[in-house]
Design an enzyme around this catalytic site. Structure first.
Site, PDB file in Angstrom:
ATOM      1  N   SER A 144       0.797  -1.226   0.000  1.00 45.61           N
ATOM      2  CA  SER A 144       0.000   0.000   0.000  1.00 45.61           C
ATOM      3  C   SER A 144       0.830   1.276   0.000  1.00 45.61           C
ATOM      4  O   SER A 144       0.332   2.339  -0.368  1.00 45.61           O
ATOM      5  CB  SER A 144      -0.957   0.017   1.204  1.00 45.61           C
ATOM      6  OG  SER A 144      -0.237   0.196   2.417  1.00 45.61           O
ATOM      7  N   LYS A 146       0.438   4.524   6.920  1.00 41.49           N
ATOM      8  CA  LYS A 146      -0.100   5.326   5.812  1.00 41.49           C
ATOM      9  C   LYS A 146       0.461   6.743   5.902  1.00 41.49           C
ATOM     10  O   LYS A 146       1.186   7.088   6.826  1.00 41.49           O
ATOM     11  CB  LYS A 146      -1.631   5.386   5.860  1.00 41.49           C
ATOM     12  CG  LYS A 146      -2.346   4.046   5.960  1.00 41.49           C
ATOM     13  CD  LYS A 146      -2.254   3.225   4.692  1.00 41.49           C
ATOM     14  CE  LYS A 146      -3.007   1.890   4.861  1.00 41.49           C
ATOM     15  NZ  LYS A 146      -2.841   1.012   3.674  1.00 41.49           N
TER      16      LYS A 146
END
Length: 212
Positions: A46, A122
């Site tokens: 990701s 993230k």
């Protein structure tokens, strides 16, 4: 007359004091490191191309506890809402794949109330009060496209989303691999108290040693 014992006692005392000082300093250094800095492993794609699967990073866990609030662009470790595990937005019907169609499709605005027991990595792309839209995978913040040289473009339903407003005390986080990231678009902004800390360096593999 000065005895031999009197002559040697001062160096001995100084040596003992030095050893004690070093021991105390080492103890505090190791204690601070144990609580302040912790290694994490990147579990997925990701954050590609910034971080690769299996890469290891160091996270400053005091950066957002004793320091400042998270900033735009920070690569951050946090505990996501339980909805990230159960694939659920806290507000029914919201998220990239809402069946209402393109005119109503937008990111999840409300996370589930429970925190999960896992950790994610993230990037902070939205602060409390920001308006966040997604166009071809790129963030449009408060009406202006953000400068994101690290982010990949994409064209799926999750890559084109109408604006939402990030709630007070929450942060909007996304992976750099926009077409392959499970992030705030799906399960909502993250409460400030669930953010663990900022990634400060990568230490493995050796070819990737450096800052984040």
């Amino acid at each position: 007359m000065t005895t031999l014992g009197a002559v040697t006692s001062k160096p001995v005392r100084q040596t003992v004091e030095l050893i004690g000082t070093v021991a105390v300093a080492l103890f505090f250094a190791l204690t601070i490191q144990a609580f302040a800095v912790k290694p994490y492993r990147i579990p997925s794609e990701s954050m590609v191309p910034t971080l690769q699967t299996g890469q290891r990073i160091l996270v400053n866990r005091l950066s957002h506890k004793l320091g400042s609030d998270p900033k735009l662009g920070d690569v951050t470790v946090f505990a996501p809402p339980q909805g990230a595990v159960s694939n659920q937005c806290g507000k029914q019907g919201e998220g990239p794949f809402y069946s209402g169609g393109g005119e109503t499709r937008h990111s999840c605005t409300t996370p589930t109330t429970e925190k999960s027991h896992t950790t994610f990595v993230k990037r902070v792309v939205g602060l409390p009060g920001d308006t966040i839209a997604i166009v071809q995978g790129h963030v449009v913040r408060n009406g202006k496209r953000a400068k994101e040289p690290f982010a990949s473009s994409c064209s799926g339903e999750e890559c084109n989303l109408n604006p939402i407003t990030v709630p007070a005390g929450h942060y909007f986080l996304m992976g750099d691999n926009r077409g392959n990231s499970d992030d705030s678009r799906f399960w909502g902004p993250v409460p400030r108290k669930w953010i663990i800390g900022k990634a400060i360096a990568t230490y493995w593999p050796p070819s990737h040693i450096g800052g984040v």
